[in-house]
Design an enzyme around this catalytic site. Sequence first.
Site, PDB file in Angstrom:
ATOM      1  N   GLU A  79       0.819  -1.205   0.171  1.00  0.00           N
ATOM      2  CA  GLU A  79      -0.064  -0.062   0.172  1.00  0.00           C
ATOM      3  C   GLU A  79       0.974   1.217   0.002  1.00  0.00           C
ATOM      4  O   GLU A  79       1.873   1.287   0.633  1.00  0.00           O
ATOM      5  CB  GLU A  79      -0.965   0.037   1.359  1.00  0.00           C
ATOM      6  CG  GLU A  79      -1.955  -0.994   0.748  1.00  0.00           C
ATOM      7  CD  GLU A  79      -3.045  -1.209   2.135  1.00  0.00           C
ATOM      8  OE1 GLU A  79      -3.156  -0.289   2.834  1.00  0.00           O
ATOM      9  OE2 GLU A  79      -3.717  -2.123   2.253  1.00  0.00           O
ATOM     10  N   CYS A 113      -2.195  -7.244   6.613  1.00  0.00           N
ATOM     11  CA  CYS A 113      -1.733  -8.547   6.022  1.00  0.00           C
ATOM     12  C   CYS A 113      -0.530  -9.228   6.687  1.00  0.00           C
ATOM     13  O   CYS A 113      -0.697 -10.580   7.067  1.00  0.00           O
ATOM     14  CB  CYS A 113      -1.327  -8.573   4.545  1.00  0.00           C
ATOM     15  SG  CYS A 113      -2.673  -8.094   3.501  1.00  0.00           S
TER      16      CYS A 113
HETATM   17  P1  NAD Z   1     -10.674  -5.585   0.709  1.00  0.00           P
HETATM   18  O1  NAD Z   1     -11.214  -5.737   2.053  1.00  0.00           O
HETATM   19  O2  NAD Z   1     -10.069  -3.914   0.821  1.00  0.00           O
HETATM   20  O3  NAD Z   1     -11.209  -5.549  -0.429  1.00  0.00           O
HETATM   21  C1  NAD Z   1     -12.245  -6.718  -0.543  1.00  0.00           C
HETATM   22  C2  NAD Z   1     -13.435  -6.613  -1.118  1.00  0.00           C
HETATM   23  O4  NAD Z   1     -14.326  -7.672  -1.540  1.00  0.00           O
HETATM   24  C3  NAD Z   1     -14.468  -5.840  -0.417  1.00  0.00           C
HETATM   25  O5  NAD Z   1     -14.730  -4.510  -0.887  1.00  0.00           O
HETATM   26  C4  NAD Z   1     -15.653  -6.658  -0.304  1.00  0.00           C
HETATM   27  O6  NAD Z   1     -16.822  -5.958  -0.221  1.00  0.00           O
HETATM   28  C5  NAD Z   1     -15.507  -7.429  -1.572  1.00  0.00           C
HETATM   29  N1  NAD Z   1     -16.160  -8.962  -1.466  1.00  0.00           N
HETATM   30  C6  NAD Z   1     -16.217  -9.684  -0.593  1.00  0.00           C
HETATM   31  N2  NAD Z   1     -16.707 -10.823  -0.735  1.00  0.00           N
HETATM   32  C7  NAD Z   1     -17.357 -10.719  -1.967  1.00  0.00           C
HETATM   33  C8  NAD Z   1     -18.257 -11.274  -2.768  1.00  0.00           C
HETATM   34  N3  NAD Z   1     -18.820 -12.382  -2.641  1.00  0.00           N
HETATM   35  N4  NAD Z   1     -18.782 -10.735  -4.053  1.00  0.00           N
HETATM   36  C9  NAD Z   1     -18.388  -9.353  -4.502  1.00  0.00           C
HETATM   37  N5  NAD Z   1     -17.606  -8.849  -3.592  1.00  0.00           N
HETATM   38  C10 NAD Z   1     -16.999  -9.241  -2.487  1.00  0.00           C
HETATM   39  O7  NAD Z   1      -9.476  -6.250   0.648  1.00  0.00           O
HETATM   40  P2  NAD Z   1      -7.843  -6.142   0.184  1.00  0.00           P
HETATM   41  O8  NAD Z   1      -7.088  -5.428   1.045  1.00  0.00           O
HETATM   42  O9  NAD Z   1      -8.144  -5.446  -1.353  1.00  0.00           O
HETATM   43  O10 NAD Z   1      -7.259  -7.909   0.055  1.00  0.00           O
HETATM   44  C11 NAD Z   1      -7.965  -8.611  -0.707  1.00  0.00           C
HETATM   45  C12 NAD Z   1      -6.892  -9.807  -0.795  1.00  0.00           C
HETATM   46  O11 NAD Z   1      -5.671  -9.762  -1.293  1.00  0.00           O
HETATM   47  C13 NAD Z   1      -6.870 -10.462   0.810  1.00  0.00           C
HETATM   48  O12 NAD Z   1      -6.614 -12.040   0.611  1.00  0.00           O
HETATM   49  C14 NAD Z   1      -5.220  -9.810   1.143  1.00  0.00           C
HETATM   50  O13 NAD Z   1      -4.478 -10.517   2.122  1.00  0.00           O
HETATM   51  C15 NAD Z   1      -4.674  -9.921  -0.280  1.00  0.00           C
HETATM   52  N6  NAD Z   1      -3.640  -8.682  -0.284  1.00  0.00           N
HETATM   53  C16 NAD Z   1      -3.695  -7.558   0.144  1.00  0.00           C
HETATM   54  C17 NAD Z   1      -2.627  -6.534  -0.034  1.00  0.00           C
HETATM   55  C18 NAD Z   1      -2.853  -5.201   0.415  1.00  0.00           C
HETATM   56  O14 NAD Z   1      -1.987  -4.475   0.380  1.00  0.00           O
HETATM   57  N7  NAD Z   1      -4.102  -4.662   0.893  1.00  0.00           N
HETATM   58  C19 NAD Z   1      -1.730  -6.759  -0.872  1.00  0.00           C
HETATM   59  C20 NAD Z   1      -1.348  -8.236  -1.300  1.00  0.00           C
HETATM   60  C21 NAD Z   1      -2.367  -9.165  -0.952  1.00  0.00           C
HETATM   61  C1  UGA Z   2       3.191  -5.706   2.594  1.00  0.00           C
HETATM   62  C2  UGA Z   2       4.256  -6.369   1.761  1.00  0.00           C
HETATM   63  O1  UGA Z   2       5.525  -5.534   1.684  1.00  0.00           O
HETATM   64  C3  UGA Z   2       3.888  -6.568   0.381  1.00  0.00           C
HETATM   65  O2  UGA Z   2       4.786  -7.018  -0.600  1.00  0.00           O
HETATM   66  C4  UGA Z   2       2.448  -7.665   0.295  1.00  0.00           C
HETATM   67  O3  UGA Z   2       1.976  -7.697  -1.006  1.00  0.00           O
HETATM   68  C5  UGA Z   2       1.607  -6.994   1.291  1.00  0.00           C
HETATM   69  O4  UGA Z   2       2.232  -6.649   2.679  1.00  0.00           O
HETATM   70  C6  UGA Z   2       0.314  -7.534   1.596  1.00  0.00           C
HETATM   71  O5  UGA Z   2       0.357  -8.796   1.417  1.00  0.00           O
HETATM   72  O6  UGA Z   2      -0.572  -7.131   2.230  1.00  0.00           O
HETATM   73  P1  UGA Z   2       2.181  -3.396   3.188  1.00  0.00           P
HETATM   74  O7  UGA Z   2       1.660  -3.889   4.342  1.00  0.00           O
HETATM   75  O8  UGA Z   2       1.070  -2.624   2.406  1.00  0.00           O
HETATM   76  O9  UGA Z   2       2.853  -4.548   2.296  1.00  0.00           O
HETATM   77  O10 UGA Z   2       3.330  -2.399   3.598  1.00  0.00           O
HETATM   78  P2  UGA Z   2       4.850  -2.762   4.095  1.00  0.00           P
HETATM   79  O11 UGA Z   2       5.607  -1.566   3.431  1.00  0.00           O
HETATM   80  O12 UGA Z   2       5.373  -3.896   3.801  1.00  0.00           O
HETATM   81  O13 UGA Z   2       5.046  -2.401   5.678  1.00  0.00           O
HETATM   82  C7  UGA Z   2       4.259  -3.075   6.627  1.00  0.00           C
HETATM   83  C8  UGA Z   2       4.546  -2.806   8.049  1.00  0.00           C
HETATM   84  O14 UGA Z   2       5.937  -2.751   8.230  1.00  0.00           O
HETATM   85  C9  UGA Z   2       4.118  -1.065   8.069  1.00  0.00           C
HETATM   86  O15 UGA Z   2       3.748  -1.022   9.403  1.00  0.00           O
HETATM   87  C10 UGA Z   2       5.671  -0.723   8.205  1.00  0.00           C
HETATM   88  O16 UGA Z   2       5.760   0.481   9.103  1.00  0.00           O
HETATM   89  C11 UGA Z   2       6.541  -1.954   8.985  1.00  0.00           C
HETATM   90  N1  UGA Z   2       8.151  -1.605   8.347  1.00  0.00           N
HETATM   91  C12 UGA Z   2       8.323  -1.904   6.992  1.00  0.00           C
HETATM   92  C13 UGA Z   2       8.829  -1.606   9.641  1.00  0.00           C
HETATM   93  O17 UGA Z   2       8.550  -1.436  10.729  1.00  0.00           O
HETATM   94  N2  UGA Z   2      10.218  -1.699   9.110  1.00  0.00           N
HETATM   95  C14 UGA Z   2      10.606  -1.748   7.992  1.00  0.00           C
HETATM   96  O18 UGA Z   2      11.974  -1.508   7.700  1.00  0.00           O
HETATM   97  C15 UGA Z   2       9.611  -1.950   6.990  1.00  0.00           C
END
Ligand code: NAD
Ligand code: UGA
Length: 489
Positions: free
Chosen positions: A187, A298
């Site tokens: 993010e 995550c």
């Molecule tokens: P999120 O909660 O922001 O979005 C998920 C969306 O799916 C919600 O808006 C929800 O309303 C919708 N949803 C759920 N069930 C549904 C259904 N049956 N039909 C239609 N819509 C439905 O979640 P996110 O942060 O985008 O994460 C999604 C997945 O990706 C998770 O498994 C997470 O672990 C993974 N992931 C997240 C990140 C990240 O940075 N947020 C990075 C890598 C992987």
């Molecule tokens: C993390 C991974 O970096 C992504 O590759 C992955 O896709 C994602 O999780 C996911 O699966 O959701 P994110 O959680 O968005 O991404 O952010 P990061 O930049 O990884 O930071 C995570 C946390 O670790 C933050 O709270 C950050 O402040 C902390 N952090 C990061 C530290 O405390 N020290 C560091 O050196 C780096």
Amino acid sequence: SNVPIRTICCIGAGYVGGPTAAVIALHNPHIRVVVVDRDQGRIDAWKSRHLPIHEPGLEDVVRIARDGAAEVRRRGDSATGEAIDAARQPNLFFSTACIATIKEADMCLISVNTPTKTRGVGAGRATDMAALEGACRDIAMHAKAGCILVEKSTVPCKTGQLIKDIMEAHRPGVVFPVLSNPEFLSEGTAIRDLMQPDRVVIGCESTISGHRAAAALANLYAAWVPRSRIAPIGIWSSELCKLAANAMLAQRISSINSISAICERTDADVGEIAKSIGLDPRIGPQFLKAGLGFGGSCFRKDIASLTYLAESLGLPEVAAYWQQVLTMNDFQRDRFARHVIASLNNSLRGKKIAILGYAFKKNTGDARESPALDVIRILLEEGPKSITIYDPLCSEADIRRELSVLEREYAVSMPDGPVRVVSDPYTACTDSNAVLILADWDMFKNSKPFTSSKPVTMAETYDGATPTDILHLTPNPKRATINKPPTPP
Ligand code: NAD
Ligand code: UGA
């Protein structure tokens, strides 16, 4: 033998689904990409000028793919207008019509949330698969035969089998190839990560239909990602490599944080240590910033999922190893909060605490799983007069939703209780006994002039900022320099 992909349905319009679908659509102008979600408000926002999530560069991508050339030109969006192909038609759509969209899709990207279960078997650790199962049931009942199903959500190893079982139960004998294509974006840098990924992992079963499906997905990415970065692997490896990648990243943070605890009791400096060990190319410089520990939606949930998986497979030693990463993370916050209390003479009665930065890191408005919440919990035990929070991007509503757990836990009332959210950093700091900088925003980097006494530092700084500094205010907080906040989305 190529599977033609004309329409893609992305289920879940969240942090992963929205940006991923937008970037795929941007680079594949002849494919229709429809993002569906059950949440009407979220879909309305994706259709509007105010997108539901803040990511640098996201608006430009969405405008081009969603609105097309004519509209971009008409509005005079010069930033996006110059590079755009004049013939470009809109090919990115947002909708709540999940079933109708699934019916016409050649490929479904499943990007729904997979949080930790809060009740029942495995509560607190196992993955709650309800949203994923719901999406799969909709697909099973309505998708065209042969529709390719892609797991984008982070899921436990062997989820592909669960998806196949759901399909088989509803549509016996019909082939639905299942792929695993985990997402590695962070993010705050989602668009950069999607535009220039280190690797795109595509896991498939080793069957003819599996390989064909994987090739079709690889072709979509090849529109902008060099083929050498597209890694075809087995489906189970692909599912597990996502959990392993997050676990290893989080483990580095806990490792350096454990060293920061030793630094506090010696005169060693954890910043200097991180710098010097990071020069060893076998270790590398990234993810070695000590601080409050990792937050975000995550890392914690994925490590919990990994420990649960290990335990279910009869591997308690493996589970205990990864559990320790979480234990260290909690220890870090706990120590910080206790340090704050100790430096205020072991009492917060009648005192005002300001918190700058609520989100788990800079450049995101995502208020989920904030380290600040854990700190606030501990401070509240001491009965402070007030805790005032300012965050540059998180909406007040989102922070309040996160804080609402405190109503139950501490019987504090919101919004009239001691914890307040304000929209201006100076208001947050006025008359404070301590200012806690809990996120690495650049705008807080110059906050040193705040200090009247020497800042009390627990762990060294994170990303050059000072998230774990405790700053004592000057009598006149207006004199402090806080950089201009970013424009909210
Ligand atoms: P999120 O909660 O922001 O979005 C998920 C969306 O799916 C919600 O808006 C929800 O309303 C919708 N949803 C759920 N069930 C549904 C259904 N049956 N039909 C239609 N819509 C439905 O979640 P996110 O942060 O985008 O994460 C999604 C997945 O990706 C998770 O498994 C997470 O672990 C993974 N992931 C997240 C990140 C990240 O940075 N947020 C990075 C890598 C992987
Ligand atoms: C993390 C991974 O970096 C992504 O590759 C992955 O896709 C994602 O999780 C996911 O699966 O959701 P994110 O959680 O968005 O991404 O952010 P990061 O930049 O990884 O930071 C995570 C946390 O670790 C933050 O709270 C950050 O402040 C902390 N952090 C990061 C530290 O405390 N020290 C560091 O050196 C780096």
